[in-house]
Design a protein around this motif. Structure first.
Motif, short mmCIF file in Angstrom:
data_model
loop_
_atom_site.label_atom_id
_atom_site.label_comp_id
_atom_site.label_asym_id
_atom_site.label_seq_id
_atom_site.Cartn_x
_atom_site.Cartn_y
_atom_site.Cartn_z
N LYS A 14 51.05 21.35 46.73
CA LYS A 14 52.27 22.16 46.65
C LYS A 14 51.95 23.63 46.45
N ASN A 15 50.99 23.91 45.59
CA ASN A 15 50.64 25.28 45.23
C ASN A 15 49.11 25.39 45.26
N PRO A 16 48.53 25.81 46.40
CA PRO A 16 47.07 25.82 46.51
C PRO A 16 46.41 26.75 45.50
N PRO A 17 45.17 26.44 45.12
CA PRO A 17 44.48 27.27 44.13
C PRO A 17 44.19 28.66 44.69
N PRO A 18 44.04 29.64 43.81
CA PRO A 18 43.76 31.00 44.27
C PRO A 18 42.38 31.10 44.90
N SER A 19 42.27 32.00 45.85
CA SER A 19 40.97 32.20 46.50
C SER A 19 40.09 33.07 45.62
N GLU A 20 38.83 33.18 46.00
CA GLU A 20 37.89 34.03 45.27
C GLU A 20 38.35 35.48 45.32
N ALA A 21 38.96 35.87 46.45
CA ALA A 21 39.46 37.24 46.59
C ALA A 21 40.59 37.52 45.61
N ALA A 26 42.26 40.26 40.63
CA ALA A 26 42.76 40.22 39.25
C ALA A 26 41.75 40.86 38.30
N LYS A 27 40.45 40.64 38.55
CA LYS A 27 39.41 41.27 37.72
C LYS A 27 39.46 42.78 37.87
N ALA A 28 39.71 43.25 39.08
CA ALA A 28 39.80 44.70 39.32
C ALA A 28 40.99 45.29 38.58
N VAL A 29 42.11 44.56 38.54
CA VAL A 29 43.30 45.03 37.83
C VAL A 29 43.00 45.13 36.33
N VAL A 30 42.30 44.13 35.78
CA VAL A 30 41.95 44.15 34.36
C VAL A 30 41.06 45.35 34.06
N LYS A 31 40.10 45.59 34.93
CA LYS A 31 39.19 46.72 34.72
C LYS A 31 39.95 48.04 34.78
N GLU A 32 40.87 48.14 35.74
CA GLU A 32 41.68 49.36 35.88
C GLU A 32 42.54 49.60 34.64
N LYS A 33 43.18 48.54 34.16
CA LYS A 33 44.04 48.67 32.96
C LYS A 33 43.19 49.02 31.74
N GLY A 34 41.99 48.44 31.64
CA GLY A 34 41.10 48.75 30.53
C GLY A 34 40.67 50.21 30.54
N GLU A 35 40.38 50.72 31.73
CA GLU A 35 40.01 52.13 31.85
C GLU A 35 41.18 53.05 31.48
N ALA A 36 42.40 52.62 31.85
CA ALA A 36 43.58 53.42 31.51
C ALA A 36 43.75 53.49 29.99
N LYS A 59 48.50 41.41 29.53
CA LYS A 59 49.16 40.62 30.57
C LYS A 59 48.21 40.40 31.74
N ALA A 60 47.48 41.45 32.11
CA ALA A 60 46.53 41.33 33.22
C ALA A 60 45.41 40.35 32.87
N LYS A 61 44.93 40.38 31.62
CA LYS A 61 43.88 39.45 31.19
C LYS A 61 44.40 38.01 31.20
N GLU A 62 45.63 37.83 30.76
CA GLU A 62 46.23 36.50 30.74
C GLU A 62 46.37 35.95 32.16
N ASN A 63 46.81 36.81 33.07
CA ASN A 63 46.94 36.42 34.47
C ASN A 63 45.58 36.04 35.05
N LEU A 64 44.56 36.82 34.74
CA LEU A 64 43.21 36.54 35.22
C LEU A 64 42.72 35.19 34.71
N GLU A 69 41.30 29.60 35.78
CA GLU A 69 41.47 28.19 35.42
C GLU A 69 41.95 27.38 36.63
N ARG A 70 42.95 27.93 37.34
CA ARG A 70 43.47 27.23 38.52
C ARG A 70 42.44 27.15 39.64
N SER A 71 41.58 28.16 39.76
CA SER A 71 40.61 28.14 40.85
C SER A 71 39.55 27.06 40.63
N LYS A 72 39.40 26.60 39.40
CA LYS A 72 38.42 25.56 39.09
C LYS A 72 38.96 24.15 39.30
N LEU A 73 40.28 24.02 39.47
CA LEU A 73 40.88 22.69 39.67
C LEU A 73 40.47 22.13 41.02
#
Length: 94
Positions: A14-21, A26-36, A59-64, A69-73
């Motif tokens: 129903k809801n495929p796992p996220p891709s590596e991209a 999401a990691k890039a967003v966390v890094k960007e928010k951390g730098e901000a 929020k970005a870390k939680e999303n990541l 977790e979903r990518s490992k399923l």
């Protein structure tokens, strides 16, 4: 154990796992928010600004973490070292 495997399989269909991209984005967003946050702290910005920025970072870390977790399923019965993993089976004593 089998019903859990079936639930995971249906969820993944129903809801495929996220891709590596997706995970990398999401990691890039966390890094960007951390730098901000770091820039705001070094500029000695107001407490309200820093708090808001930290909230966005959290929020970005939680999303990541959810994406990772979903990518490992994987569908099917859980396996460990090529054999069925009975550690999730509540009938097997520890």
């Amino acid at each position: 154990m089998i019903s859990d495997a079936e639930k995971v399989e249906k969820e993944l269909i129903k809801n495929p796992p996220p891709s590596e991209a997706d995970v990398e984005a999401a990691k890039a967003v966390v890094k960007e928010k951390g730098e901000a946050v770091a820039q705001l702290k070094s500029a000695k910005a107001g407490k309200a600004e820093i708090t808001a920025s930290v909230a966005e970072l959290n929020k970005a870390k939680e999303n990541l973490s959810r994406l990772e977790e979903r990518s490992k399923l994987k569908p099917g019965i859980p396996q460990k070292d090529g054999k069925i993993d009975y550690s999730q089976n509540f009938f097997v004593p520890f």
